[in-house]
Design an enzyme around this catalytic site. Structure first.
Site, PDB file in Angstrom:
ATOM      1  N   GLY A 110       0.827  -1.212   0.000  1.00 42.30           N
ATOM      2  CA  GLY A 110       0.000   0.000   0.000  1.00 42.30           C
ATOM      3  C   GLY A 110       0.848   1.243   0.000  1.00 42.30           C
ATOM      4  O   GLY A 110       2.065   1.175  -0.165  1.00 42.30           O
ATOM      5  N   ASN A 111       0.196   2.404   0.185  1.00 45.46           N
ATOM      6  CA  ASN A 111       0.947   3.651   0.302  1.00 45.46           C
ATOM      7  C   ASN A 111       0.294   4.536   1.359  1.00 45.46           C
ATOM      8  O   ASN A 111      -0.734   4.171   1.934  1.00 45.46           O
ATOM      9  CB  ASN A 111       1.054   4.353  -1.056  1.00 45.46           C
ATOM     10  CG  ASN A 111      -0.310   4.728  -1.605  1.00 45.46           C
ATOM     11  OD1 ASN A 111      -1.027   5.513  -1.009  1.00 45.46           O
ATOM     12  ND2 ASN A 111      -0.679   4.140  -2.741  1.00 45.46           N
ATOM     13  N   ARG A 112       0.862   5.689   1.604  1.00 44.88           N
ATOM     14  CA  ARG A 112       0.456   6.491   2.763  1.00 44.88           C
ATOM     15  C   ARG A 112      -0.723   7.420   2.497  1.00 44.88           C
ATOM     16  O   ARG A 112      -1.082   8.225   3.337  1.00 44.88           O
ATOM     17  CB  ARG A 112       1.652   7.299   3.274  1.00 44.88           C
ATOM     18  CG  ARG A 112       2.701   6.416   3.941  1.00 44.88           C
ATOM     19  CD  ARG A 112       3.860   7.245   4.438  1.00 44.88           C
ATOM     20  NE  ARG A 112       3.420   8.334   5.281  1.00 44.88           N
ATOM     21  CZ  ARG A 112       4.099   9.448   5.479  1.00 44.88           C
ATOM     22  NH1 ARG A 112       5.258   9.626   4.872  1.00 44.88           N
ATOM     23  NH2 ARG A 112       3.622  10.395   6.259  1.00 44.88           N
ATOM     24  N   SER A 113      -1.328   7.322   1.323  1.00 46.91           N
ATOM     25  CA  SER A 113      -2.458   8.223   1.043  1.00 46.91           C
ATOM     26  C   SER A 113      -3.626   7.929   1.981  1.00 46.91           C
ATOM     27  O   SER A 113      -4.009   6.779   2.175  1.00 46.91           O
ATOM     28  CB  SER A 113      -2.906   8.025  -0.404  1.00 46.91           C
ATOM     29  OG  SER A 113      -4.165   8.624  -0.577  1.00 46.91           O
TER      30      SER A 113
END
Ligand code: CTP
Length: 429
Positions: free
Chosen positions: A229-232
């Site tokens: 995933g990513n930090r958005s």
């Protein structure tokens, strides 16, 4: 004097009161509006008269209470009331009233007036928490929201019968202030904090437009329990969807974020996980949209062969091979219908403007909202953002640090400017 002894230019409000325990608070709304110089015509439903005396309203308002569709002196009172109103304000709006209005029924003077008016309409719901949260009530409010009806949401507090929770009529001072703001009257509005309500009085400059917004960071499965995933956080995308809805658009939000929408939000939410799911969901809705805003942080790579069972330690350390995900935005740009405005986002950490202009060209978008994610207070997880909006044709709009809601409104200001330009530039390859 104009009709009913009303000075010319004096704003005229139909104050609808439906039958709930909070009907007595409408008396206070009425008084505040009259004090601010508004001509108030009270229209009570039959049930409202069980909770509050007609004589009280008749004494305070600018005209006697109206109740019946069958007033002999005026055979079509609803048409006259609806046509002459500058605003129709309903406080309290019960679940029953909201349901009848959403269904287009005109079974009493108040619902008939609501259907017969082209003036702005503001509903102030009040009911028990269970009723307020019922999907039927929420769906009706979404329907009405899509038609441009504004809602002053209820607060939390003591309800009838000793219960407590969401559903309590908004404060009469706030309701009156929202009404005065819409009418452009100051007076009583001064001194009342309209933060969070001012937007209810905003322009409906996206009415009749279909807007699609993507949001959140995609999750690319490694196995049934793990993902890349990513930090958005999805905050900016959700703020964009809500801003478009406030401005009257019919909004679909394709989101990989679990953030909630505001209560009674008219936004249609489509939940997705991976880039592939987001691509599929967008393919279904983007072709009909006037505006597509791609605020999602789409993963650029995904595990090539996700395991269909949980990877466990006994199997040793897995070797994960990645493959590129589809570039959803570039795909939308190649298939977009004529006249559609396409907005991309870019999160950058260096050479922000140069990389932004190159990305605008590469992706084939009209607007690129460039985010320096290293700037203090901007980017991931913050409630604030600081962006530069680049536009095909060379226009640059710098938006200093402000709330993500405010940034969303600037983005739509630019989108609307491009929609009204007619898309000449967009037709260029
Ligand atoms: N985007 C997309 N599909 C992808 C990657 C990105 O639709 N697979 C969209 C994002 O939603 C955003 C825009 O493209 O609107 C730019 O995203 P960004 O990650 O900044 O650009 P990339 O194409 O990934 O370029 P790079 O990583 O090289 O900066």
């Amino acid at each position: 004097m104009a009709d009913g002894g009303r000075p010319p230019g004096q704003p005229r409000v139909v104050l609808g009161v439906s039958g709930g325990i909070a009907a007595y608070k409408a008396v206070e709304v009425c008084r505040r509006l009259v004090d601010a110089g508004v001509h108030v015509v009270p229209v009570l439903t039959r049930a409202a008269t069980r909770f509050v005396g007609e004589a009280t309203f008749s004494a305070l308002a600018s005209e006697p209470v109206q109740r019946s569709l069958w007033d002999e002196a005026s055979p079509i009172p609803h048409t006259r009331l609806g046509q002459q109103a500058d605003l129709v304000l309903v406080a309290p709006a019960t679940a029953d009233l909201i349901g009848r209005y959403a269904a287009g029924l005109a079974s009493d003077l108040l619902t008939a007036t609501l259907l017969a008016t082209r003036a702005p309409v503001v509903l102030c719901p009040a009911m028990h928490t269970e009723m307020w949260e019922h999907p039927a009530v929420q769906e009706n409010l979404r329907t009405l929201g899509r038609r441009g009806v504004r809602v002053v949401p209820p607060g939390e507090g003591r309800l009838a019968g000793g219960d407590s929770g969401a559903g309590r009529l908004a404060d009469p001072a706030t309701i009156a202030a929202v009404a005065l703001e819409i009418l452009g009257v100051r007076g009583e509005a001064a001194g009342v904090d309209l933060a969070g309500h001012l937007d209810l009085a905003g322009h409906l400059d996206l009415a009749g437009r279909r807007v699609v917004v993507s949001a959140g960071g995609t999750r690319e499965p490694l196995d049934p329990v793990r993902y890349l995933g990513n930090r958005s956080s999805g905050k900016q995308g959700h703020a964009l969807a809500e801003a478009a809805a406030r401005r009257g658009a019919d909004v679909t939000l394709v989101t990989a974020s679990s953030l909630p929408l505001s209560t009674a939000s008219p936004v249609r939410r489509v939940a997705v996980g991976s880039a592939a799911e987001m691509e599929e969901a967008l393919a279904a809705v983007a072709p009909q949209a006037d505006v597509v805003v791609m605020a999602a942080a789409v993963a650029d790579f995904r595990p090539k062969a996700p395991s269909d069972r949980k990877l466990v330690k006994e199997d040793g350390v897995p070797e994960v091979v990645l493959e590129p995900t589809p570039d959803i935005l570039a795909g939308l740009a190649t298939r977009r219908p004529a006249g559609q405005v396409l907005v991309g986002f870019a999160a950058e950490t260096h050479d922000v403007l140069a990389r932004g202009w190159a990305k605008l060209e590469r992706k084939g978008v009209d607007l690129l909202v460039v985010n320096d994610v290293t700037a203090p207070g901007a980017g991931f997880e913050h409630d604030t953002n600081q962006v530069v909006i680049l536009e095909r044709g060379g226009r640059v709009t710098e938006v200093p640090l402000r709330s993500k809601d405010a940034v969303a409104d600037v983005v739509f200001d630019r989108v609307i400017a491009r929609l009204s330009e007619g898309g000449e530039e967009r037709k260029r390859p």
